[in-house]
Design a protein around this motif. Structure first.
Motif, PDB file in Angstrom:
ATOM      1  N   ALA A  28     -70.612  63.117  29.294  1.00 48.93           N
ATOM      2  CA  ALA A  28     -71.540  62.258  28.558  1.00 48.93           C
ATOM      3  C   ALA A  28     -70.841  61.641  27.350  1.00 48.93           C
ATOM      4  CB  ALA A  28     -72.765  63.047  28.119  1.00 48.93           C
ATOM      5  N   ALA A  29     -69.937  62.392  26.735  1.00 47.13           N
ATOM      6  CA  ALA A  29     -69.202  61.871  25.587  1.00 47.13           C
ATOM      7  C   ALA A  29     -68.270  60.740  25.989  1.00 47.13           C
ATOM      8  CB  ALA A  29     -68.411  62.992  24.920  1.00 47.13           C
ATOM      9  N   GLN A  30     -67.921  60.690  27.263  1.00 42.82           N
ATOM     10  CA  GLN A  30     -67.010  59.658  27.752  1.00 42.82           C
ATOM     11  C   GLN A  30     -67.734  58.464  28.363  1.00 42.82           C
ATOM     12  OE1 GLN A  30     -64.515  61.633  30.578  1.00 42.82           O
ATOM     13  NE2 GLN A  30     -63.539  62.922  29.049  1.00 42.82           N
ATOM     14  N   LEU A  31     -69.046  58.435  28.254  1.00 44.98           N
ATOM     15  CA  LEU A  31     -69.803  57.338  28.860  1.00 44.98           C
ATOM     16  C   LEU A  31     -69.294  55.990  28.372  1.00 44.98           C
ATOM     17  CD1 LEU A  31     -73.500  58.609  28.665  1.00 44.98           C
ATOM     18  CD2 LEU A  31     -71.999  58.560  30.647  1.00 44.98           C
ATOM     19  N   ASP A  32     -69.085  55.101  29.300  1.00 48.11           N
ATOM     20  CA  ASP A  32     -68.680  53.747  28.947  1.00 48.11           C
ATOM     21  C   ASP A  32     -69.844  53.048  28.272  1.00 48.11           C
ATOM     22  OD1 ASP A  32     -66.896  53.273  32.073  1.00 48.11           O
ATOM     23  OD2 ASP A  32     -66.203  54.133  30.192  1.00 48.11           O
ATOM     24  N   GLU A  33     -69.549  51.967  27.591  1.00 53.49           N
ATOM     25  CA  GLU A  33     -70.613  51.209  26.944  1.00 53.49           C
ATOM     26  C   GLU A  33     -71.484  50.503  27.955  1.00 53.49           C
ATOM     27  OE1 GLU A  33     -69.980  48.892  23.565  1.00 53.49           O
ATOM     28  OE2 GLU A  33     -68.614  50.300  22.644  1.00 53.49           O
ATOM     29  N   GLU A  34     -70.951  50.221  29.131  1.00 56.21           N
ATOM     30  CA  GLU A  34     -71.728  49.548  30.156  1.00 56.21           C
ATOM     31  C   GLU A  34     -71.684  50.349  31.439  1.00 56.21           C
ATOM     32  OE1 GLU A  34     -70.893  45.435  30.765  1.00 56.21           O
ATOM     33  OE2 GLU A  34     -70.747  45.040  28.622  1.00 56.21           O
ATOM     34  N   MET A  35     -72.833  50.838  31.842  1.00 55.87           N
ATOM     35  CA  MET A  35     -72.961  51.603  33.081  1.00 55.87           C
ATOM     36  C   MET A  35     -74.316  51.273  33.687  1.00 55.87           C
ATOM     37  SD  MET A  35     -71.631  55.364  31.884  1.00 55.87           S
ATOM     38  CE  MET A  35     -71.100  55.986  33.464  1.00 55.87           C
ATOM     39  N   ASP A  36     -74.393  51.339  35.013  1.00 59.74           N
ATOM     40  CA  ASP A  36     -75.708  51.187  35.610  1.00 59.74           C
ATOM     41  C   ASP A  36     -76.409  52.553  35.578  1.00 59.74           C
ATOM     42  OD1 ASP A  36     -75.019  52.688  37.954  1.00 59.74           O
ATOM     43  OD2 ASP A  36     -74.359  50.869  38.981  1.00 59.74           O
ATOM     44  N   LEU A  37     -77.686  52.565  35.910  1.00 61.96           N
ATOM     45  CA  LEU A  37     -78.469  53.800  35.805  1.00 61.96           C
ATOM     46  C   LEU A  37     -77.906  54.932  36.652  1.00 61.96           C
ATOM     47  CD1 LEU A  37     -82.121  52.407  35.789  1.00 61.96           C
ATOM     48  CD2 LEU A  37     -80.837  53.383  33.872  1.00 61.96           C
ATOM     49  N   ALA A  38     -77.456  54.621  37.863  1.00 59.65           N
ATOM     50  CA  ALA A  38     -76.905  55.664  38.738  1.00 59.65           C
ATOM     51  C   ALA A  38     -75.641  56.258  38.128  1.00 59.65           C
ATOM     52  CB  ALA A  38     -76.618  55.094  40.127  1.00 59.65           C
ATOM     53  N   GLU A  39     -74.796  55.431  37.531  1.00 59.45           N
ATOM     54  CA  GLU A  39     -73.567  55.936  36.899  1.00 59.45           C
ATOM     55  C   GLU A  39     -73.892  56.839  35.712  1.00 59.45           C
ATOM     56  OE1 GLU A  39     -70.384  52.347  37.730  1.00 59.45           O
ATOM     57  OE2 GLU A  39     -71.871  52.067  36.142  1.00 59.45           O
ATOM     58  N   VAL A  40     -74.877  56.463  34.927  1.00 56.94           N
ATOM     59  CA  VAL A  40     -75.297  57.295  33.799  1.00 56.94           C
ATOM     60  C   VAL A  40     -75.805  58.635  34.321  1.00 56.94           C
ATOM     61  CG1 VAL A  40     -76.919  57.538  31.874  1.00 56.94           C
ATOM     62  CG2 VAL A  40     -75.828  55.329  32.306  1.00 56.94           C
ATOM     63  N   ARG A  41     -76.672  58.589  35.335  1.00 57.00           N
ATOM     64  CA  ARG A  41     -77.223  59.827  35.903  1.00 57.00           C
ATOM     65  C   ARG A  41     -76.106  60.728  36.416  1.00 57.00           C
ATOM     66  NH1 ARG A  41     -77.540  61.070  40.721  1.00 57.00           N
ATOM     67  NH2 ARG A  41     -77.581  58.970  41.577  1.00 57.00           N
ATOM     68  N   ARG A  42     -75.167  60.163  37.156  1.00 51.00           N
ATOM     69  CA  ARG A  42     -74.058  60.965  37.703  1.00 51.00           C
ATOM     70  C   ARG A  42     -73.174  61.525  36.582  1.00 51.00           C
ATOM     71  NH1 ARG A  42     -74.260  56.929  41.858  1.00 51.00           N
ATOM     72  NH2 ARG A  42     -72.692  55.686  40.781  1.00 51.00           N
ATOM     73  N   ALA A  43     -72.928  60.734  35.551  1.00 57.60           N
ATOM     74  CA  ALA A  43     -72.114  61.204  34.431  1.00 57.60           C
ATOM     75  C   ALA A  43     -72.771  62.376  33.716  1.00 57.60           C
ATOM     76  CB  ALA A  43     -71.854  60.059  33.453  1.00 57.60           C
ATOM     77  N   LEU A  44     -74.096  62.400  33.722  1.00 66.00           N
ATOM     78  CA  LEU A  44     -74.842  63.495  33.105  1.00 66.00           C
ATOM     79  C   LEU A  44     -75.047  64.666  34.064  1.00 66.00           C
ATOM     80  CD1 LEU A  44     -77.479  61.387  31.149  1.00 66.00           C
ATOM     81  CD2 LEU A  44     -75.560  62.679  30.193  1.00 66.00           C
ATOM     82  N   LYS A  45     -74.461  64.549  35.261  1.00 67.39           N
ATOM     83  CA  LYS A  45     -74.550  65.614  36.278  1.00 67.39           C
ATOM     84  C   LYS A  45     -75.989  65.912  36.665  1.00 67.39           C
ATOM     85  CE  LYS A  45     -70.156  66.793  36.552  1.00 67.39           C
ATOM     86  NZ  LYS A  45     -69.367  66.573  37.712  1.00 67.39           N
ATOM     87  N   LEU A  46     -76.787  64.862  36.795  1.00 64.76           N
ATOM     88  CA  LEU A  46     -78.174  64.998  37.233  1.00 64.76           C
ATOM     89  C   LEU A  46     -78.299  64.394  38.626  1.00 64.76           C
ATOM     90  CD1 LEU A  46     -79.943  63.922  33.937  1.00 64.76           C
ATOM     91  CD2 LEU A  46     -79.877  66.228  34.901  1.00 64.76           C
ATOM     92  N   SER A  47     -79.114  65.011  39.462  1.00 63.41           N
ATOM     93  CA  SER A  47     -79.347  64.474  40.801  1.00 63.41           C
ATOM     94  C   SER A  47     -80.572  63.573  40.796  1.00 63.41           C
ATOM     95  CB  SER A  47     -79.565  65.626  41.794  1.00 63.41           C
ATOM     96  OG  SER A  47     -80.812  66.253  41.540  1.00 63.41           O
ATOM     97  N   GLN A  48     -80.678  62.764  41.829  1.00 62.69           N
ATOM     98  CA  GLN A  48     -81.875  61.943  41.980  1.00 62.69           C
ATOM     99  C   GLN A  48     -83.098  62.840  42.121  1.00 62.69           C
ATOM    100  OE1 GLN A  48     -80.998  59.352  45.298  1.00 62.69           O
ATOM    101  NE2 GLN A  48     -80.151  57.768  43.953  1.00 62.69           N
ATOM    102  N   ASP A  49     -82.946  63.980  42.785  1.00 62.11           N
ATOM    103  CA  ASP A  49     -84.064  64.914  42.940  1.00 62.11           C
ATOM    104  C   ASP A  49     -84.543  65.448  41.592  1.00 62.11           C
ATOM    105  OD1 ASP A  49     -84.544  64.890  45.704  1.00 62.11           O
ATOM    106  OD2 ASP A  49     -82.971  66.364  46.078  1.00 62.11           O
TER     107      ASP A  49
END
Length: 112
Positions: A28-49
């Motif tokens: 999460a600390a490495q999140l780019d300034e521009e990401m789509d929602l799926a990339e943010v979710r994956r970076a936070l290690k969260l599943s769609q479920d």
């Protein structure tokens, strides 16, 4: 924030091992300034479920939402909050930026 029948981000995070929590925080600390929602979710290690459970919708709804290019601000806000974040809308001009406050209290108005 706990809504009736919904899991807070803190509850979901508490289910993660300490190692997974540390890894998620590092990513999460490495999140780019521009990401789509799926990339943010994956970076936070969260599943769609996990997001679907929090929002009380099906996993398929989350998959569709992540692909949308147009949605209500309230929908985006709920998605971001389900990941443990807070949505801010900022208008950027060449010489300054302005935080738009019209949507800051949107969640309170929706609950009334």
């Amino acid at each position: 924030m706990k809504m009736a029948g919904r899991h807070s981000f803190a509850t979901l995070r508490a289910r993660m091992s300490p190692e997974a929590q540390a890894e998620a925080e590092a990513l999460a600390a490495q999140l780019d300034e521009e990401m789509d929602l799926a990339e943010v979710r994956r970076a936070l290690k969260l599943s769609q479920d996990e997001i679907a459970q929090t929002l009380q919708v099906g996993q398929g709804s989350i998959a569709k939402l992540e692909k949308r290019t147009d949605m209500y601000v309230s929908t985006l806000r709920r998605f971001i909050e389900a990941m443990g974040g807070e949505l801010e809308i900022v208008a950027r001009f060449p010489d300054h930026a302005v935080k738009i406050t019209n949507f800051a209290d949107l969640s309170e108005r929706e609950r009334v």
